[in-house]
Design a protein around this motif. Structure first.
Motif, short mmCIF file in Angstrom:
data_model
loop_
_atom_site.label_atom_id
_atom_site.label_comp_id
_atom_site.label_asym_id
_atom_site.label_seq_id
_atom_site.Cartn_x
_atom_site.Cartn_y
_atom_site.Cartn_z
N GLN A 15 0.83 -1.21 0.00
CA GLN A 15 0.00 0.00 0.00
C GLN A 15 0.86 1.25 0.00
O GLN A 15 0.53 2.25 -0.65
N LYS A 16 1.99 1.19 0.71
CA LYS A 16 2.92 2.33 0.76
C LYS A 16 3.46 2.64 -0.63
O LYS A 16 3.55 3.81 -1.03
N VAL A 17 3.80 1.59 -1.39
CA VAL A 17 4.29 1.79 -2.76
C VAL A 17 3.22 2.43 -3.62
O VAL A 17 3.47 3.41 -4.35
N LYS A 18 2.00 1.91 -3.55
CA LYS A 18 0.90 2.44 -4.36
C LYS A 18 0.64 3.91 -4.04
O LYS A 18 0.37 4.72 -4.93
N THR A 19 0.73 4.26 -2.76
CA THR A 19 0.55 5.65 -2.35
C THR A 19 1.65 6.54 -2.93
O THR A 19 1.40 7.66 -3.38
N GLU A 20 2.88 6.01 -2.92
CA GLU A 20 4.04 6.78 -3.41
C GLU A 20 3.93 7.05 -4.91
O GLU A 20 4.29 8.13 -5.38
N LYS A 35 5.29 -5.98 -11.28
CA LYS A 35 5.55 -6.59 -9.97
C LYS A 35 6.24 -7.94 -10.13
O LYS A 35 5.88 -8.74 -10.99
N PHE A 36 7.22 -8.18 -9.24
CA PHE A 36 7.90 -9.47 -9.15
C PHE A 36 7.84 -9.96 -7.71
O PHE A 36 7.59 -9.17 -6.78
N ASN A 37 8.11 -11.24 -7.54
CA ASN A 37 8.13 -11.84 -6.20
C ASN A 37 9.38 -12.71 -6.09
O ASN A 37 9.60 -13.59 -6.93
N SER A 38 10.19 -12.47 -5.06
CA SER A 38 11.47 -13.18 -4.93
C SER A 38 11.31 -14.68 -4.74
O SER A 38 12.26 -15.44 -4.97
N PHE A 39 10.13 -15.12 -4.31
CA PHE A 39 9.89 -16.55 -4.15
C PHE A 39 9.63 -17.23 -5.50
O PHE A 39 9.73 -18.45 -5.61
N GLN A 40 9.30 -16.41 -6.52
CA GLN A 40 8.93 -16.97 -7.82
C GLN A 40 9.79 -16.46 -8.97
O GLN A 40 9.85 -17.09 -10.03
N ASP A 41 10.46 -15.31 -8.78
CA ASP A 41 11.23 -14.68 -9.85
C ASP A 41 12.67 -14.47 -9.41
O ASP A 41 12.96 -14.28 -8.23
N THR A 42 13.57 -14.45 -10.38
CA THR A 42 14.99 -14.21 -10.06
C THR A 42 15.29 -12.72 -10.09
O THR A 42 14.62 -11.95 -10.79
N VAL A 43 16.30 -12.33 -9.34
CA VAL A 43 16.67 -10.90 -9.29
C VAL A 43 17.21 -10.44 -10.64
O VAL A 43 17.06 -9.27 -11.00
N GLN A 44 17.82 -11.36 -11.41
CA GLN A 44 18.33 -10.95 -12.72
C GLN A 44 17.19 -10.58 -13.68
O GLN A 44 17.34 -9.70 -14.54
N ASP A 45 16.02 -11.24 -13.53
CA ASP A 45 14.85 -10.85 -14.33
C ASP A 45 14.39 -9.44 -13.94
O ASP A 45 13.99 -8.64 -14.79
N VAL A 46 14.45 -9.16 -12.64
CA VAL A 46 14.06 -7.83 -12.14
C VAL A 46 15.02 -6.77 -12.68
O VAL A 46 14.61 -5.69 -13.12
N VAL A 47 16.31 -7.09 -12.64
CA VAL A 47 17.33 -6.16 -13.15
C VAL A 47 17.13 -5.90 -14.64
O VAL A 47 17.18 -4.75 -15.10
N GLU A 58 7.77 6.22 -21.30
CA GLU A 58 7.08 6.69 -20.10
C GLU A 58 7.82 6.22 -18.85
O GLU A 58 8.58 5.25 -18.89
N PRO A 59 7.61 6.90 -17.71
CA PRO A 59 8.23 6.44 -16.46
C PRO A 59 7.72 5.06 -16.09
O PRO A 59 6.60 4.68 -16.44
N LYS A 60 8.54 4.30 -15.39
CA LYS A 60 8.20 2.92 -15.08
C LYS A 60 8.53 2.62 -13.63
O LYS A 60 9.52 3.10 -13.09
N VAL A 61 7.67 1.80 -13.01
CA VAL A 61 7.89 1.36 -11.63
C VAL A 61 8.02 -0.17 -11.63
O VAL A 61 7.17 -0.87 -12.18
N VAL A 62 9.09 -0.65 -11.01
CA VAL A 62 9.30 -2.09 -10.86
C VAL A 62 9.31 -2.40 -9.37
O VAL A 62 10.03 -1.74 -8.60
N VAL A 63 8.51 -3.38 -8.96
CA VAL A 63 8.40 -3.73 -7.54
C VAL A 63 8.84 -5.18 -7.35
O VAL A 63 8.35 -6.08 -8.06
N LEU A 64 9.74 -5.40 -6.42
CA LEU A 64 10.15 -6.77 -6.06
C LEU A 64 9.73 -7.03 -4.62
O LEU A 64 10.26 -6.45 -3.68
#
Length: 328
Positions: A15-20, A35-47, A58-64
């Motif tokens: 919720q804090k992220v969505k507010t930001e 959105k990514f989840n560390s239990f299901q996705d690798t950090v290299q995919d996030v990077v 456009e601006p982009k938000v990535v959440v892990l």
């Protein structure tokens, strides 16, 4: 920019992220809010996603979410951990993409010895997301009221906060549940539909055991707890913890400690110490230790299926005055 949010509640972190980011990107657009989840996705995919530029610039938000690798928790790591390339994340934190806002979310406390945490403290905005203040709970409730085209008064919000144990997720779920029942939430609705925390009900049971000559009220509280889905196995540890606290107060009181000194030593509110000292009129230290031993024996018998759980607890309650209070 990189943000590292951590705290006790995963829903509150999200919720804090969505507010930001609200007003900066469209959170319903999966090309702008990913959105990514560390239990299901690798950090290299996030990077890789963080380094890529959006199609229209456009601006982009990535959440892990669930960044377990940043936590000081000793819990077992997920199987995917073997595939994680943490060096790629370290490189990205050192040289981030200025067109991407990366949010790393973690439940718990950060591991200060972690190389990644140390780097984040230098390169990122680190925020501890604690439970809401009273005013923030009111604001959250009012926002939910608008969503349901309803109304909730301040007294009801305060009571829901209390019965939710100040837990954000539980608070939101309780407010939503109430709005499915009525579009005007009032204190009577809360009292009827939102359960008290287990610790509050067990405290009432504890007080009833010590301060009532007859077991009727204590039995009634216990049976209400059974109806709410709590069984003897859940109630015994919480009840034992009440007597354990009373034993600590009794010991410190016998050494001449003041109410404030006891509260400071046990890290609790002075009022709880005051109530406990009042209960020492009925029980002394040795009897409290005996009660705890008997509760432990009761729990052991239940584990070996020697007694019926509900009957065993009710017999303990019925015999409490005769076995303990009359010996003081």
């Amino acid at each position: 920019m990189i943000y590292f949010f951590y705290g006790p509640d995963s829903t509150l972190l999200s919720q804090k992220v969505k507010t930001e980011v609200r007003g900066k990107v469209d959170i319903s657009d999966q090309l702008q809010f990913i959105k990514f989840n560390s239990f299901q996705d690798t950090v290299q995919d996030v990077v890789m996603e963080s380094l890529s530029t959006s199609f229209l610039g456009e601006p982009k938000v990535v959440v892990l979410e669930n960044c377990y690798f940043l936590s000081n928790s000793k819990e077992k790591v997920p199987p995917l951990d073997k595939q994680q390339d943490f060096k790629s994340l370290i490189d990205y934190i050192t040289f981030p993409n200025p067109d991407t806002n990366l949010y790393l979310l973690m439940v718990g406390k950060p591991n200060k010895k972690s190389e990644i945490v140390s780097l984040l403290e230098k390169k990122a905005i680190v925020v501890e997301v604690n439970n809401l203040t009273d005013e923030e709970f009111v604001e959250t409730a009012n926002a939910l009221a608008k969503e349901y085209n309803g109304d909730i008064d301040r007294e009801s919000v305060t009571e829901i906060v209390k019965r939710s144990g100040r837990d954000y997720t539980m608070f939101v779920n309780n407010v939503r549940k109430l709005f499915t029942y009525t579009n005007q939430i009032r204190i009577m609705d809360v009292q009827q539909l939102v359960n008290n925390p287990l610790s509050d009900d067990v405290f009432s049971l504890f007080e009833s055991l010590i301060n009532n000559d007859r077991p009727t009220q204590a039995i009634r509280i216990t049976r209400n707890l059974f109806k709410m889905g709590y069984d003897t196995y859940k109630l015994l540890p919480v009840l034992a913890s009440q007597f354990s606290f009373l034993a600590e107060v009794a010991y410190l009181d016998s050494r001449g400690s003041t109410e404030k000194e006891i509260a400071d030593s046990l890290r609790c509110h002075p009022y709880r110490v005051k109530c406990s000292r009042r209960n020492l009129k009925y029980l002394d230290f040795n009897i409290i230790i005996e009660i705890m031993a008997d509760l432990s024996e009761l729990e052991r018998n239940l584990k070996y299926n020697l007694d019926d759980p509900q009957t065993a607890l009710e017999l303990f309650i019925c015999n409490f005055r005769k076995n303990y209070l009359m010996r003081k």
